[in-house]
Enzyme design. Structure first.
Site, PDB file in Angstrom:
ATOM      1  N   GLU A   1       0.824  -1.198   0.000  1.00 29.53           N
ATOM      2  CA  GLU A   1       0.000   0.000   0.000  1.00 29.53           C
ATOM      3  C   GLU A   1       0.864   1.256   0.000  1.00 29.53           C
ATOM      4  O   GLU A   1       0.603   2.207  -0.759  1.00 29.53           O
ATOM      5  CB  GLU A   1      -0.922   0.017   1.230  1.00 29.53           C
TER       6      GLU A   1
ATOM      7  N   ALA B   1      14.084 -38.295  -3.524  1.00 29.74           N
ATOM      8  CA  ALA B   1      14.389 -38.845  -4.841  1.00 29.74           C
ATOM      9  C   ALA B   1      14.450 -40.356  -4.682  1.00 29.74           C
ATOM     10  O   ALA B   1      15.181 -40.875  -3.838  1.00 29.74           O
ATOM     11  CB  ALA B   1      15.724 -38.302  -5.360  1.00 29.74           C
TER      12      ALA B   1
ATOM     13  N   ALA C   1      18.969 -45.157  -2.118  1.00 29.33           N
ATOM     14  CA  ALA C   1      20.396 -45.410  -2.325  1.00 29.33           C
ATOM     15  C   ALA C   1      20.573 -46.891  -2.623  1.00 29.33           C
ATOM     16  O   ALA C   1      19.738 -47.728  -2.254  1.00 29.33           O
ATOM     17  CB  ALA C   1      21.210 -45.023  -1.096  1.00 29.33           C
TER      18      ALA C   1
ATOM     19  N   ASP D   1      26.856 -37.596   2.729  1.00 28.30           N
ATOM     20  CA  ASP D   1      26.807 -37.026   1.384  1.00 28.30           C
ATOM     21  C   ASP D   1      27.582 -35.719   1.241  1.00 28.30           C
ATOM     22  O   ASP D   1      27.862 -35.290   0.118  1.00 28.30           O
ATOM     23  CB  ASP D   1      25.348 -36.762   0.974  1.00 28.30           C
TER      24      ASP D   1
ATOM     25  N   ARG E   1      21.200 -23.239  -6.598  1.00 29.03           N
ATOM     26  CA  ARG E   1      22.122 -22.868  -7.672  1.00 29.03           C
ATOM     27  C   ARG E   1      21.407 -22.822  -9.025  1.00 29.03           C
ATOM     28  O   ARG E   1      20.381 -23.457  -9.234  1.00 29.03           O
ATOM     29  CB  ARG E   1      23.287 -23.862  -7.735  1.00 29.03           C
TER      30      ARG E   1
ATOM     31  N   ALA F   1      11.139 -39.441  11.264  1.00 31.50           N
ATOM     32  CA  ALA F   1      10.877 -38.712  12.511  1.00 31.50           C
ATOM     33  C   ALA F   1       9.819 -37.636  12.291  1.00 31.50           C
ATOM     34  O   ALA F   1       8.898 -37.472  13.106  1.00 31.50           O
ATOM     35  CB  ALA F   1      12.169 -38.102  13.039  1.00 31.50           C
TER      36      ALA F   1
END
Length: 340
Positions: free
Chosen positions: A56, A157, A165, A203, A210, A278
């Site tokens: 506003e 994934a 994995a 990992d 990015r 969890a």
């Protein structure tokens, strides 16, 4: 008084302006359009992030004296409190705005009351125009205000047979480059990216947002690692590319409470199967974004650990909201039924 022609169209324009604002900002995204009685648009504005002018005020500054006598179309009820900026309700009144049409009512009790204040001071107010669309625009912010905790999106994934994995622990890369690029788009829209110490140690992720060429985006989410184990000083998540918190707790509730205090309203959960379980076990996941690759492993780490479910009747049922092919992978977005 009946609605002038074009009310919904003008509110849609205000919503489009609001969408220019930063989605991960602690404040909601808001747009404003000032219109004369004969439908001429005098000025437009939107909120560009915490500490900047509200929508506003942005529109009023652009309009100057021409704001007098206009109708303001605002996607969120004008605020009635003094924070980093003055109350918008009072600014609209002082500028001579004769009528205010807003979409979503402000769910924040600290800032709410602008509509009532305007009415008390002689300004006509109409609320609820495209309210659902406005609430959808600020879905995660509204969730934080109403529940006291951030909206949690669990990203995973997985292969077609539910593996995150292989048996030897390798997981790069299950999905293709298009899906990985999409993850960075999604990260950039969130206030925080969260993993457990297990993922951080195994990992060594960067957890930044990015561009496809590998360069950092201008705005970065807060990187959060939860767990009691120490991180090595050379861990990539500890570099200076973005701010990082190491929260030494295994409690999802404690993590979300800390993030809520910081104004984070959308958490992108990228932790492994233990952390995911969890959050799921405590019913603290609101949405799942699953990237499913046309890959079979047969053995390997499951996408999520034990949820305490022993029979199909206890299964957590999700409600798909989007299914999109991204490269060779399928992205499935789904909400937990009780959180919709």
């Amino acid at each position: 008084m009946g609605e002038q022609p074009g009310t919904e169209a003008l509110m849609r324009r205000a919503l489009a302006l609001a969408a220019h604002g930063p989605e991960a900002d602690p404040n909601p995204r808001v747009g404003c359009v000032l219109v004369t009685g004969d439908g001429e648009v005098v000025a437009e504005g939107w909120h560009r992030g915490a500490g900047t002018a509200h929508a506003e005020a942005d529109a009023l500054a652009a309009a100057g004296e021409r704001a007098a006598g206009t109708t303001a179309y605002v996607t969120l009820e004008p605020c009635n409190h003094t924070g980093r900026t003055p109350p918008c309700a009072q600014a609209l009144h002082a500028a001579g705005v004769r009528r205010v049409v807003h979409a979503q009512a402000d769910p924040n009790p600290v800032a709410a009351g602008g509509a009532a204040w305007l009415r008390e001071h002689g300004v006509e107010v109409v609320g609820g125009v495209l309210a659902q669309e406005a609430e959808a625009l600020n879905r995660t912010w509204t969730h934080l205000v109403r529940t006291g905790r951030p909206w949690v999106t669990w990203k995973l994934a997985t292969t077609l047979d539910g593996r995150s994995a292989a048996a030897d622990g390798t997981s790069q890369w299950i999905t293709g480059p298009a899906a990985r690029a999409d993850v960075h788009e999604q990260r950039a829209r969130c206030g925080a990216v969260l993993v457990g110490t297990g993922t951080a140690l195994t990992d060594d992720p960067h957890l930044t947002a990015r561009h496809p060429d590998g360069t950092l985006r201008d705005a970065q989410p807060l990187r959060v690692v939860m767990g009691e184990r120490d991180l090595p000083p050379h861990a990539r998540v500890l570099d200076d590319a973005a701010e990082t918190w190491h929260l030494r707790t295994r409690s999802p509730k404690e993590v979300l409470e800390a993030l809520a205090r910081a104004g984070v309203h959308h958490v992108w959960l990228e932790g492994g199967p233990t952390v995911a379980a969890a959050f799921m076990y405590d019913r603290l996941v609101d949405e799942v974004v699953a990237y499913v690759a046309p890959v079979l492993l047969g053995r390997g780490r499951p996408s999520v650990s034990d949820l305490g479910i022993t029979t199909i009747d206890e299964a957590l049922r999700l409600d798909p909201t989007d299914i999109t092919l991204i490269g060779t992978d399928v992205r499935i977005t789904a909400c937990l039924k009780e959180t919709r």
